[in-house]
Design an enzyme around this catalytic site. Sequence first.
Site, PDB file in Angstrom:
ATOM      1  N   CYS A 156       0.827  -1.207   0.000  1.00  0.00           N
ATOM      2  CA  CYS A 156       0.000   0.000   0.000  1.00  0.00           C
ATOM      3  C   CYS A 156       0.860   1.255   0.000  1.00  0.00           C
ATOM      4  O   CYS A 156       0.326   2.358  -0.073  1.00  0.00           O
ATOM      5  CB  CYS A 156      -0.943   0.007   1.206  1.00  0.00           C
ATOM      6  SG  CYS A 156      -0.089  -0.082   2.770  1.00  0.00           S
ATOM      7  N   ASP A 204       2.503   2.422   2.414  1.00  0.00           N
ATOM      8  CA  ASP A 204       2.473   3.102   3.700  1.00  0.00           C
ATOM      9  C   ASP A 204       3.810   2.983   4.418  1.00  0.00           C
ATOM     10  O   ASP A 204       4.464   1.949   4.356  1.00  0.00           O
ATOM     11  CB  ASP A 204       1.362   2.522   4.582  1.00  0.00           C
ATOM     12  CG  ASP A 204       0.007   2.915   4.041  1.00  0.00           C
ATOM     13  OD1 ASP A 204      -0.046   3.865   3.246  1.00  0.00           O
ATOM     14  OD2 ASP A 204      -0.984   2.269   4.411  1.00  0.00           O
ATOM     15  N   CYS A 249      -2.760   4.311   6.845  1.00  0.00           N
ATOM     16  CA  CYS A 249      -4.205   4.497   6.888  1.00  0.00           C
ATOM     17  C   CYS A 249      -4.660   4.777   8.316  1.00  0.00           C
ATOM     18  O   CYS A 249      -3.863   4.777   9.250  1.00  0.00           O
ATOM     19  CB  CYS A 249      -4.887   3.240   6.373  1.00  0.00           C
ATOM     20  SG  CYS A 249      -4.614   1.840   7.478  1.00  0.00           S
ATOM     21  N   CYS A 290      -2.459  -3.930   9.286  1.00  0.00           N
ATOM     22  CA  CYS A 290      -1.955  -2.558   9.402  1.00  0.00           C
ATOM     23  C   CYS A 290      -1.264  -2.362  10.743  1.00  0.00           C
ATOM     24  O   CYS A 290      -0.336  -1.562  10.874  1.00  0.00           O
ATOM     25  CB  CYS A 290      -3.091  -1.549   9.272  1.00  0.00           C
ATOM     26  SG  CYS A 290      -4.067  -1.763   7.783  1.00  0.00           S
TER      27      CYS A 290
HETATM   28 FE1  FES Z   1      -1.507   0.240   4.644  1.00  0.00          FE
HETATM   29 FE2  FES Z   1      -3.299   0.166   6.549  1.00  0.00          FE
HETATM   30  S1  FES Z   1      -3.650   0.143   4.436  1.00  0.00           S
HETATM   31  S2  FES Z   1      -1.176   0.367   6.745  1.00  0.00           S
END
Ligand code: FES
Length: 142
Positions: free
Chosen positions: A34, A36, A59, A103
């Site tokens: 993602c 992140d 997120c 996550c």
């Molecule tokens: Fe990537 Fe939650 S969607 S940390």
Amino acid sequence: MIYSEKVMEHFANPRNVGEIENADGVGEVGNAKCGDIMKMYLKIDDGIITDVKFKTFGCGAAVATSSMATELIKGKPIEDALKLTNKAVVEALDGLPTVKLHCSVLAEQAIKAALADYYTRQGVDPEPYVGKLSDEEPSCGI
Ligand code: FES
């Protein structure tokens, strides 16, 4: 998707956001899936985590779990922080939707990475304490 009140509260008012200048340990972990990123800063005095801050491009679930994780390790000995699991963080938040469970791994891994950095800076091999930091990217479940 239903989030617990605690998750919503920590997402709306995340604790310990920011960075620490002259931190004793800094850890950054990323999630290839993602995109992140989570960065964790630790201030450690006499084996006690006196301050902790995080920054994330993650997120809402990543924000809430990091907020709770920092609260759980602040003021605690390093040994306690090493034992912190994402499961304990999720339980403290009264659960997370299954697809968002992964996550929460970002926070746990960022704390471990920051502790590994701390040990390395002390000239101590972190592996016996922190274990092998997995190369595997945590999965977001999205
Ligand atoms: Fe990537 Fe939650 S969607 S940390």
